[in-house]
Design a protein around this motif. Structure first.
Motif, PDB file in Angstrom:
ATOM      1  N   GLN A  20      53.338 -12.932 -23.623  1.00  0.00           N
ATOM      2  CA  GLN A  20      52.586 -12.992 -24.872  1.00  0.00           C
ATOM      3  C   GLN A  20      51.110 -12.687 -24.655  1.00  0.00           C
ATOM      4  O   GLN A  20      50.455 -12.092 -25.516  1.00  0.00           O
ATOM      5  CB  GLN A  20      52.762 -14.374 -25.507  1.00  0.00           C
ATOM      6  N   THR A  41      58.784  -6.280 -19.627  1.00  0.00           N
ATOM      7  CA  THR A  41      60.013  -5.895 -20.324  1.00  0.00           C
ATOM      8  C   THR A  41      60.199  -6.735 -21.584  1.00  0.00           C
ATOM      9  O   THR A  41      61.307  -6.878 -22.078  1.00  0.00           O
ATOM     10  CB  THR A  41      61.234  -6.095 -19.409  1.00  0.00           C
ATOM     11  N   GLY A  42      59.085  -7.295 -22.089  1.00  0.00           N
ATOM     12  CA  GLY A  42      59.193  -8.221 -23.211  1.00  0.00           C
ATOM     13  C   GLY A  42      59.493  -9.633 -22.768  1.00  0.00           C
ATOM     14  O   GLY A  42      59.697 -10.514 -23.606  1.00  0.00           O
ATOM     15  N   CYS A  43      59.505  -9.870 -21.487  1.00  0.00           N
ATOM     16  CA  CYS A  43      59.821 -11.182 -20.936  1.00  0.00           C
ATOM     17  C   CYS A  43      58.715 -11.578 -19.965  1.00  0.00           C
ATOM     18  O   CYS A  43      58.255 -10.742 -19.193  1.00  0.00           O
ATOM     19  CB  CYS A  43      61.168 -11.122 -20.209  1.00  0.00           C
TER      20      CYS A  43
END
Length: 301
Positions: A129, A121-123
């Motif tokens: 990364q 979720t981008g986390c």
């Protein structure tokens, strides 16, 4: 009861996952795709600790496992650590380890990459990364533990704190039918489940001052613990008003009018921010350990 000193001595000596900037591991585990189980030592009467090392997503991954010596199948409980935390620290903080000592469960504490998890979720942090496949890691880890420990395969539970909670909710949608229940504390994110997913018991816990989950504290437009629970009520097909109860400073709302097998609980601890509701911080009857285990199994911890 597990001796805390013995557990601490053991887990500080166990290997952690490789550094965040590692290159994909190769070797026996990666080439053969066969998990390697390293029994270490007894940490209490009838309880042994081990590490499991396996290849997942081109990386060598590890987990600490506490298993009772019993022929009776017991639940498997995977506890996902928070960001910038190790499995050993989460083992001590969350308080579930004694379940192995009582013969009630096999406990597993997986290690994230760079002390973080990629919840897709981008986390969060290094794991996101590097696009680490942490769902794939859990998918491979569960049968690896089942092959060596006395696990009831119909009772596999996932518990996550903070960043680990995000991965727990992501895995709940990504592994339909594989888990018997999920519980989180200190996190919030929309349910992203496939259509027709089987209902799943889910507990969402938070402190009323938590900047990551509490209404009025999260950034504008971000998910909160109550909206997360509402999303899971939709997944489970829950209707009607919840049963309301109070356990010391914890306010518990439980929805049971759901599709068969589904339940959703929203637990709020007043006076807490992002701190895990553990012994010494909340009433002994209102620890996250107590409320989560009761929700997942129907029995006190």
């Amino acid at each position: 009861m597990l001796a805390l000193l013995a557990v601490l001595t053991l887990v500080t000596a166990l290997p952690a996952s490789a550094p965040a900037d590692e290159t994909p591991d190769v070797g026996v585990a990666a080439a053969g795709t066969v998990p390697v189980w390293h029994t270490t030592t007894a940490v209490g009467p009838g309880v042994h600790a081990a590490t499991v090392r396996l290849a997942a997503g081109g990386r060598l991954r590890t987990a600490i496992v506490l298993a009772p010596r019993t022929a009776r199948p017991v639940p498997l409980v995977l506890v996902l650590h928070g960001r910038d935390t190790t499995p050993a620290q989460e083992l001590v903080r969350t308080g579930f380890a004694d379940l192995a000592g009582h013969g009630d469960a096999v406990l597993a504490y997986p290690a994230g990459i760079g002390r973080s998890w990629n919840a897709r979720t981008g986390c969060c942090a290094a794991a996101a990364q590097l696009h680490v496949d942490d769902v794939g890691f859990l998918r491979a880890l569960i049968p690896a533990i089942e092959a060596h420990a006395p696990v009831d395969r119909s009772r596999v539970y996932l518990i996550g704190y903070s960043n680990g909670g995000r991965l727990a909710l992501t895995a709940a949608c990504a592994l339909p039918g594989r888990l018997a229940g999920v519980a989180t504390y200190g996190t919030a994110q929309p349910a992203r489940c496939p259509a027709g997913m089987p209902p799943l018991p889910v507990l969402i816990g938070y402190g009323n001052l938590d900047p990551h989950a509490a209404p009025g504290y999260v950034p504008p437009g971000a998910a909160t613990a109550p909206t997360t629970a509402a999303g899971w009520r939709s997944v489970d097909g829950c209707t009607g008003e919840p049963a309301l109860s109070y356990v010391a400073t914890a306010t518990v709302k439980l929805w049971t009018s759901c599709r068969t097998g589904g339940r959703v609980e929203l637990a709020r601890w007043d006076g807490l921010a992002h701190r895990w509701p553990g012994a010494g911080w909340v009433d002994p009857d209102a620890t996250a350990r107590q409320l989560i285990w009761r929700f997942l199994t129907g029995r006190p911890a």
